[in-house]
Design a protein around this motif. Structure first.
Motif, PDB file in Angstrom:
ATOM      1  N   ASN A   1       6.814 -12.473  24.166  1.00 39.54           N
ATOM      2  CA  ASN A   1       5.890 -13.447  24.947  1.00 39.54           C
ATOM      3  C   ASN A   1       5.192 -14.907  24.618  1.00 39.54           C
ATOM      4  OD1 ASN A   1       5.924 -13.175  27.976  1.00 39.54           O
ATOM      5  ND2 ASN A   1       4.767 -10.881  27.409  1.00 39.54           N
ATOM      6  N   LEU A   2       4.893 -14.052  23.159  1.00 42.72           N
ATOM      7  CA  LEU A   2       4.901 -15.137  22.085  1.00 42.72           C
ATOM      8  C   LEU A   2       5.870 -15.948  21.284  1.00 42.72           C
ATOM      9  CD1 LEU A   2       2.588 -16.050  20.481  1.00 42.72           C
ATOM     10  CD2 LEU A   2       2.908 -14.680  19.121  1.00 42.72           C
ATOM     11  N   TRP A   3       7.503 -15.274  21.548  1.00 50.67           N
ATOM     12  CA  TRP A   3       8.143 -15.837  20.923  1.00 50.67           C
ATOM     13  C   TRP A   3       8.630 -16.426  21.988  1.00 50.67           C
ATOM     14  CZ3 TRP A   3      11.152 -11.259  17.658  1.00 50.67           C
ATOM     15  CH2 TRP A   3       9.882 -11.417  16.056  1.00 50.67           C
ATOM     16  N   PHE A   4       9.528 -16.235  23.440  1.00 54.36           N
ATOM     17  CA  PHE A   4       9.687 -16.279  24.398  1.00 54.36           C
ATOM     18  C   PHE A   4       9.228 -17.477  25.135  1.00 54.36           C
ATOM     19  CE2 PHE A   4      12.869 -13.347  22.270  1.00 54.36           C
ATOM     20  CZ  PHE A   4      13.457 -14.220  21.842  1.00 54.36           C
ATOM     21  N   GLY A   5       7.916 -17.413  25.415  1.00 55.96           N
ATOM     22  CA  GLY A   5       7.352 -17.626  26.443  1.00 55.96           C
ATOM     23  C   GLY A   5       6.993 -16.982  27.759  1.00 55.96           C
ATOM     24  N   ASP A   6       6.107 -17.322  28.309  1.00 53.10           N
ATOM     25  CA  ASP A   6       5.396 -16.413  29.353  1.00 53.10           C
ATOM     26  C   ASP A   6       6.800 -17.056  31.011  1.00 53.10           C
ATOM     27  OD1 ASP A   6       5.400 -18.981  30.586  1.00 53.10           O
ATOM     28  OD2 ASP A   6       3.536 -18.652  31.054  1.00 53.10           O
ATOM     29  N   GLY A   7       8.488 -17.383  30.436  1.00 52.09           N
ATOM     30  CA  GLY A   7       9.046 -17.694  31.566  1.00 52.09           C
ATOM     31  C   GLY A   7      10.096 -15.947  31.444  1.00 52.09           C
ATOM     32  N   ILE A   8      11.459 -16.061  32.452  1.00 46.65           N
ATOM     33  CA  ILE A   8      12.044 -15.135  32.218  1.00 46.65           C
ATOM     34  C   ILE A   8      13.002 -14.399  31.442  1.00 46.65           C
ATOM     35  CG2 ILE A   8      14.408 -16.531  33.057  1.00 46.65           C
ATOM     36  CD1 ILE A   8      15.022 -14.297  35.101  1.00 46.65           C
ATOM     37  N   GLY A   9      12.950 -15.434  30.316  1.00 43.08           N
ATOM     38  CA  GLY A   9      13.281 -15.036  28.737  1.00 43.08           C
ATOM     39  C   GLY A   9      12.685 -14.108  28.016  1.00 43.08           C
ATOM     40  N   SER A  10      11.282 -13.910  27.939  1.00 38.67           N
ATOM     41  CA  SER A  10      10.720 -13.266  27.018  1.00 38.67           C
ATOM     42  C   SER A  10      11.085 -11.729  28.442  1.00 38.67           C
ATOM     43  CB  SER A  10       9.192 -13.469  27.172  1.00 38.67           C
ATOM     44  OG  SER A  10       8.254 -13.362  28.472  1.00 38.67           O
ATOM     45  N   ARG A  11      11.180 -11.437  29.557  1.00 43.63           N
ATOM     46  CA  ARG A  11      11.693 -10.255  29.899  1.00 43.63           C
ATOM     47  C   ARG A  11      12.506  -9.336  29.460  1.00 43.63           C
ATOM     48  NH1 ARG A  11       7.532 -13.074  32.296  1.00 43.63           N
ATOM     49  NH2 ARG A  11       8.772 -13.688  33.921  1.00 43.63           N
ATOM     50  N   ALA A  12      13.748 -10.354  29.517  1.00 45.33           N
ATOM     51  CA  ALA A  12      15.187 -10.369  29.538  1.00 45.33           C
ATOM     52  C   ALA A  12      15.281  -9.918  27.800  1.00 45.33           C
ATOM     53  CB  ALA A  12      16.403 -11.289  29.544  1.00 45.33           C
ATOM     54  N   ALA A  13      14.369 -10.574  26.551  1.00 48.22           N
ATOM     55  CA  ALA A  13      14.697 -10.032  25.328  1.00 48.22           C
ATOM     56  C   ALA A  13      13.759  -8.840  25.607  1.00 48.22           C
ATOM     57  CB  ALA A  13      13.601 -11.205  24.774  1.00 48.22           C
ATOM     58  N   ILE A  14      12.511  -8.061  26.173  1.00 42.13           N
ATOM     59  CA  ILE A  14      12.563  -6.836  25.883  1.00 42.13           C
ATOM     60  C   ILE A  14      13.752  -6.298  26.228  1.00 42.13           C
ATOM     61  CG2 ILE A  14      10.185  -4.940  27.165  1.00 42.13           C
ATOM     62  CD1 ILE A  14       9.008  -7.461  27.354  1.00 42.13           C
ATOM     63  N   VAL A  15      13.990  -6.209  27.319  1.00 39.91           N
ATOM     64  CA  VAL A  15      15.135  -5.634  27.978  1.00 39.91           C
ATOM     65  C   VAL A  15      16.089  -5.143  26.997  1.00 39.91           C
ATOM     66  CG1 VAL A  15      16.714  -5.451  29.811  1.00 39.91           C
ATOM     67  CG2 VAL A  15      14.433  -6.122  30.457  1.00 39.91           C
ATOM     68  N   THR A  16      15.999  -6.233  26.562  1.00 39.13           N
ATOM     69  CA  THR A  16      17.413  -6.690  25.038  1.00 39.13           C
ATOM     70  C   THR A  16      17.314  -5.466  24.078  1.00 39.13           C
ATOM     71  OG1 THR A  16      17.870  -9.221  25.615  1.00 39.13           O
ATOM     72  CG2 THR A  16      18.655  -7.937  23.756  1.00 39.13           C
ATOM     73  N   ALA A  17      16.067  -5.366  23.995  1.00 41.00           N
ATOM     74  CA  ALA A  17      15.430  -4.765  22.332  1.00 41.00           C
ATOM     75  C   ALA A  17      15.580  -2.832  22.930  1.00 41.00           C
ATOM     76  CB  ALA A  17      14.528  -4.965  22.042  1.00 41.00           C
ATOM     77  N   THR A  18      15.268  -3.358  24.023  1.00 40.75           N
ATOM     78  CA  THR A  18      15.304  -1.568  24.808  1.00 40.75           C
ATOM     79  C   THR A  18      16.264  -0.762  25.212  1.00 40.75           C
ATOM     80  OG1 THR A  18      14.521  -2.381  27.266  1.00 40.75           O
ATOM     81  CG2 THR A  18      13.060  -1.931  25.398  1.00 40.75           C
ATOM     82  N   THR A  19      17.776  -1.657  25.791  1.00 43.77           N
ATOM     83  CA  THR A  19      19.209  -1.504  25.256  1.00 43.77           C
ATOM     84  C   THR A  19      20.250  -1.055  24.728  1.00 43.77           C
ATOM     85  OG1 THR A  19      19.447  -2.968  26.730  1.00 43.77           O
ATOM     86  CG2 THR A  19      18.433  -2.201  28.501  1.00 43.77           C
TER      87      THR A  19
END
Length: 299
Positions: free
Chosen positions: A158-176
């Motif tokens: 969230n600090l890197w990509f803001g509070d938009g959809i990008g931060s959650r997509a980044a979390i999912v990217t890291a976990t998959t």
């Protein structure tokens, strides 16, 4: 009584002719009790399959026990702690449009993050197979990234990509990423040595070996990783919405618990489970379409 040889020969000849011209019944078909009536082919009822009946019966029994508060008495729970299925269904009906919109938002985050993470994992597996000395360490790094809890990754993303959809997509990217990298690498490395020797005897270069042998062999492993990631991506997206988000099932679930709207919170859980199952079935259908040649898909 003695029979005439001529009559016997005629009977045998006619019987043989009839036997040749008569259709041969299938080995598994039963002979009809009424010879004048053609036996209709028996079609097994799909719903009588024990693989469907038993889980359906178990699910209905579980809901009935839940609705009649058997679990409440066993675990000493109140209705506000464990709302009844009828209350959850009523909350879903009253907030149907909101829940549908938020489910689509969370599913978009999950699909986008899973596609990016799976693509990155596949590229890492390619590099680790093509250049084992330099790319082999990347598998260890991906495994280390996968060991980091989502609750620790979420504030950073969230600090890197803001509070938009990008931060959650980044979390999912890291976990998959890790599941795809490890499975795809296993598929590319576990090729048949005879097939590899055959490719080398044809003077095939490394790109040709990858195109016609290693990538083909890795496809079953790739779809196994995609099926794992289909459910893991929903978890990553929902947990990511707990921290910084203004939409999505995770955001609505967190807020519902804070204001003690438990039926609405359970509605989010039910829809997240349904979306995860649908996502998994879509990946499974794609697997049947793309690798129908594999022995695992012929059963």
């Amino acid at each position: 009584m003695e029979s005439s040889p001529v009559r016997d020969a005629t009977f045998i000849a006619s019987a043989g002719k009839e036997a040749d011209s008569a259709p041969i019944p299938a080995a598994n078909n039963r002979i009809s009790s009424d010879p004048g009536r053609p036996e209709s082919p028996r079609r097994p009822l799909r719903w009588l399959n024990p693989g469907i009946i038993l889980p359906l019966f178990a699910g209905v029994l579980f809901l009935l026990l839940w609705e009649y508060q058997v679990f409440h008495r066993i675990f000493d729970l109140k209705k506000y702690q464990l709302p009844l299925p009828s209350a959850i269904a009523e909350a879903m009906r009253d907030n149907f449009s909101l829940l549908l919109s938020y489910t689509g938002y969370t599913l978009t985050e999950a699909v986008l993050g899973m596609l990016i993470g799976s693509a990155c994992g596949f590229l890492i597996a390619l590099a680790a197979t093509a250049w084992p000395r330099w790319g082999g360490g990347s598998l260890t790094m991906v495994a280390a990234l996968n060991a980091v809890p989502i609750v620790a990754l979420a504030p950073i993303m969230n600090l890197w990509f803001g509070d938009g959809i990008g931060s959650r997509a980044a979390i999912v990217t890291a976990t998959t990423m890790a599941a795809m990298a490890i499975n795809a690498y296993k598929g590319m490395a576990a090729v048949d040595p005879l097939a590899l020797d055959l490719m080398h005897s044809y003077a095939a270069g490394k790109p040709a070996v990858f195109r016609y042998l290693r990538i083909q062999n890795s496809l079953p492993y790739v779809f196994t990783a995609l099926k794992i990631n289909a459910t893991a991506s929903m978890i990553g997206a929902i947990v990511g919405e707990f921290f910084f988000s203004s939409r999505g099932l995770g955001y609505l679930l967190s807020n519902s618990i804070k204001v003690a709207k438990m039926p609405l919170g359970w509605s989010c859980i039910v829809l997240a489970a349904i979306a995860g199952v649908i996502f998994y079935l879509v990946v499974e259908r794609l697997e049947k379409a793309f690798i129908k040649w594999h022995p695992s898909q012929r059963a």
